[in-house]
Design a protein around this motif. Structure first.
Motif, PDB file in Angstrom:
ATOM      1  N   THR A   1       0.835  -1.205   0.000  1.00 50.56           N
ATOM      2  CA  THR A   1       0.000   0.000   0.000  1.00 50.56           C
ATOM      3  C   THR A   1       0.868   1.252   0.000  1.00 50.56           C
ATOM      4  N   ARG A   2       1.885   1.300   0.844  1.00 42.68           N
ATOM      5  CA  ARG A   2       2.756   2.471   0.900  1.00 42.68           C
ATOM      6  C   ARG A   2       3.526   2.662  -0.399  1.00 42.68           C
ATOM      7  N   LEU A   3       4.048   1.578  -0.963  1.00 47.11           N
ATOM      8  CA  LEU A   3       4.761   1.694  -2.238  1.00 47.11           C
ATOM      9  C   LEU A   3       3.866   2.352  -3.291  1.00 47.11           C
ATOM     10  N   ASN A   4       2.630   1.895  -3.359  1.00 44.29           N
ATOM     11  CA  ASN A   4       1.684   2.447  -4.336  1.00 44.29           C
ATOM     12  C   ASN A   4       1.258   3.869  -3.989  1.00 44.29           C
ATOM     13  N   ASN A   5       0.917   4.111  -2.737  1.00 45.73           N
ATOM     14  CA  ASN A   5       0.402   5.423  -2.334  1.00 45.73           C
ATOM     15  C   ASN A   5       1.458   6.522  -2.321  1.00 45.73           C
ATOM     16  N   TYR A   6       2.718   6.153  -2.108  1.00 48.10           N
ATOM     17  CA  TYR A   6       3.790   7.145  -2.112  1.00 48.10           C
ATOM     18  C   TYR A   6       4.343   7.381  -3.519  1.00 48.10           C
ATOM     19  N   GLY A   7       3.840   6.639  -4.494  1.00 51.29           N
ATOM     20  CA  GLY A   7       4.276   6.841  -5.873  1.00 51.29           C
ATOM     21  C   GLY A   7       5.668   6.314  -6.159  1.00 51.29           C
ATOM     22  N   ILE A   8       6.102   5.301  -5.415  1.00 44.85           N
ATOM     23  CA  ILE A   8       7.420   4.709  -5.646  1.00 44.85           C
ATOM     24  C   ILE A   8       7.398   4.040  -7.025  1.00 44.85           C
ATOM     25  N   LYS A   9       8.419   4.297  -7.809  1.00 51.25           N
ATOM     26  CA  LYS A   9       8.538   3.708  -9.152  1.00 51.25           C
ATOM     27  C   LYS A   9       9.307   2.393  -9.050  1.00 51.25           C
ATOM     28  N   LYS A  10       9.035   1.466  -9.984  1.00 44.30           N
ATOM     29  CA  LYS A  10       9.702   0.154  -9.980  1.00 44.30           C
ATOM     30  C   LYS A  10      11.222   0.312 -10.032  1.00 44.30           C
ATOM     31  N   GLU A  11      11.700   1.256 -10.865  1.00 45.80           N
ATOM     32  CA  GLU A  11      13.149   1.448 -11.002  1.00 45.80           C
ATOM     33  C   GLU A  11      13.772   1.847  -9.663  1.00 45.80           C
ATOM     34  N   GLU A  12      13.108   2.753  -8.962  1.00 43.08           N
ATOM     35  CA  GLU A  12      13.581   3.224  -7.654  1.00 43.08           C
ATOM     36  C   GLU A  12      13.574   2.062  -6.647  1.00 43.08           C
ATOM     37  N   PHE A  13      12.523   1.276  -6.688  1.00 39.28           N
ATOM     38  CA  PHE A  13      12.354   0.113  -5.822  1.00 39.28           C
ATOM     39  C   PHE A  13      13.484  -0.900  -6.053  1.00 39.28           C
ATOM     40  N   ILE A  14      13.728  -1.228  -7.313  1.00 36.93           N
ATOM     41  CA  ILE A  14      14.749  -2.225  -7.660  1.00 36.93           C
ATOM     42  C   ILE A  14      16.145  -1.709  -7.311  1.00 36.93           C
ATOM     43  N   LYS A  15      16.391  -0.438  -7.557  1.00 40.43           N
ATOM     44  CA  LYS A  15      17.684   0.158  -7.210  1.00 40.43           C
ATOM     45  C   LYS A  15      17.930   0.055  -5.704  1.00 40.43           C
ATOM     46  N   ALA A  16      16.911   0.333  -4.898  1.00 40.25           N
ATOM     47  CA  ALA A  16      17.034   0.233  -3.439  1.00 40.25           C
ATOM     48  C   ALA A  16      17.275  -1.218  -3.015  1.00 40.25           C
ATOM     49  N   LEU A  17      16.582  -2.158  -3.648  1.00 34.36           N
ATOM     50  CA  LEU A  17      16.798  -3.582  -3.348  1.00 34.36           C
ATOM     51  C   LEU A  17      18.228  -4.000  -3.683  1.00 34.36           C
ATOM     52  N   GLN A  18      18.737  -3.504  -4.800  1.00 36.24           N
ATOM     53  CA  GLN A  18      20.112  -3.825  -5.191  1.00 36.24           C
ATOM     54  C   GLN A  18      21.109  -3.295  -4.164  1.00 36.24           C
ATOM     55  N   CYS A  19      20.839  -2.123  -3.596  1.00 33.88           N
ATOM     56  CA  CYS A  19      21.710  -1.572  -2.543  1.00 33.88           C
ATOM     57  C   CYS A  19      21.724  -2.488  -1.323  1.00 33.88           C
ATOM     58  N   ILE A  20      20.542  -3.002  -0.968  1.00 32.32           N
ATOM     59  CA  ILE A  20      20.447  -3.912   0.180  1.00 32.32           C
ATOM     60  C   ILE A  20      21.211  -5.197  -0.106  1.00 32.32           C
ATOM     61  N   ASP A  21      21.033  -5.747  -1.318  1.00 35.70           N
ATOM     62  CA  ASP A  21      21.720  -6.980  -1.694  1.00 35.70           C
ATOM     63  C   ASP A  21      23.240  -6.780  -1.705  1.00 35.70           C
ATOM     64  N   LYS A  22      23.689  -5.637  -2.226  1.00 38.84           N
ATOM     65  CA  LYS A  22      25.124  -5.325  -2.268  1.00 38.84           C
ATOM     66  C   LYS A  22      25.675  -5.194  -0.850  1.00 38.84           C
ATOM     67  N   GLU A  23      24.910  -4.538   0.013  1.00 39.64           N
ATOM     68  CA  GLU A  23      25.311  -4.375   1.416  1.00 39.64           C
ATOM     69  C   GLU A  23      25.469  -5.732   2.088  1.00 39.64           C
ATOM     70  N   ASN A  24      24.539  -6.643   1.785  1.00 39.68           N
ATOM     71  CA  ASN A  24      24.591  -8.001   2.366  1.00 39.68           C
ATOM     72  C   ASN A  24      25.774  -8.802   1.827  1.00 39.68           C
ATOM     73  N   GLU A  25      26.136  -8.591   0.559  1.00 42.23           N
ATOM     74  CA  GLU A  25      27.297  -9.282  -0.015  1.00 42.23           C
ATOM     75  C   GLU A  25      28.576  -8.851   0.692  1.00 42.23           C
ATOM     76  N   TYR A  26      28.723  -7.553   0.943  1.00 42.18           N
ATOM     77  CA  TYR A  26      29.909  -7.053   1.624  1.00 42.18           C
ATOM     78  C   TYR A  26      29.979  -7.563   3.057  1.00 42.18           C
ATOM     79  N   GLY A  27      28.805  -7.731   3.658  1.00 45.56           N
ATOM     80  CA  GLY A  27      28.746  -8.221   5.041  1.00 45.56           C
ATOM     81  C   GLY A  27      29.201  -9.667   5.181  1.00 45.56           C
ATOM     82  N   LYS A  28      29.148 -10.442   4.067  1.00 49.24           N
ATOM     83  CA  LYS A  28      29.502 -11.867   4.115  1.00 49.24           C
ATOM     84  C   LYS A  28      31.006 -12.074   4.036  1.00 49.24           C
ATOM     85  N   GLU A  29      31.716 -11.100   3.484  1.00 43.54           N
ATOM     86  CA  GLU A  29      33.162 -11.272   3.293  1.00 43.54           C
ATOM     87  C   GLU A  29      33.935 -11.208   4.578  1.00 43.54           C
TER      88      GLU A  29
END
Length: 185
Positions: A157-185
């Motif tokens: 609901t928040r993603l839709n109501n705040y007008g978050i775009k898919k590109e912005e969403f995916i970019k943020a997810l990629q940041c989280i995934d990258k952060e998790n990769e660095y945490g594993k090393e």
């Protein structure tokens, strides 16, 4: 659906406003408006606009002033004391749906089509629901997108109501995934 995010004082106010209109709502929780809530309101103002609808009493006015001071350009909706009075208690939660609609209309709220760019399927696909790390990912993503933490249904609901775009969403997810990769090393 109302375009702007409506800011109210508490949970009972949310219930009353949701009975009256379809809108994204933020409750500040009284005088103790914390930094996280202010950040969510700032983000809402930037993305959709904000309308403050607080109780017609001293506390409501104080909260309204705190928000106005920290976030410029917001709109204000007002109910009268008589509209919010019930059994000696005064508040938005006591106002009729008609009174709430009239207050929002007087604040020049805008109406938009209900947006459904994101769905529950997206939450599952991206590991934000039904996954052992879903809560962690929603928390991180909510911080990055500045929409706060919530359960997966509310997150959609928040993603839709705040007008978050898919590109912005995916970019943020990629940041989280990258952060998790660095945490594993």
């Amino acid at each position: 659906m109302i375009k702007e995010v409506i800011v109210v004082e508490g949970r009972d106010d949310i219930t009353a406003v949701k009975r009256a209109v379809d809108a994204e709502i933020i409750a500040v929780g009284g005088f103790g408006i914390n930094a996280k809530v202010i950040e969510r309101i700032k983000e809402a103002q930037k993305r959709q606009g904000v309308i403050v609808l607080t109780d017609p009493d001293f506390a409501g006015e104080k909260i309204r002033k705190i928000i106005s001071k920290r976030i410029p350009g917001i709109k204000h909706a007002y109910i009268s004391k008589s509209e919010g009075l019930k059994d000696g208690d005064i508040g938005v939660e006591n106002a009729s749906s008609e009174s709430i609609k009239n207050a929002l209309n007087a604040a020049k709220c805008e109406v938009k089509e209900k947006r459904e760019e994101f769905s529950t399927k997206d939450m599952i696909f991206f590991g934000l629901s039904g996954d052992c790390k879903a809560k962690y990912k929603r928390d991180k993503l909510g911080k990055l997108l500045r929409i706060g933490y919530c359960n997966s249904r509310q997150f959609v609901t928040r993603l839709n109501n705040y007008g978050i775009k898919k590109e912005e969403f995916i970019k943020a997810l990629q940041c989280i995934d990258k952060e998790n990769e660095y945490g594993k090393e």
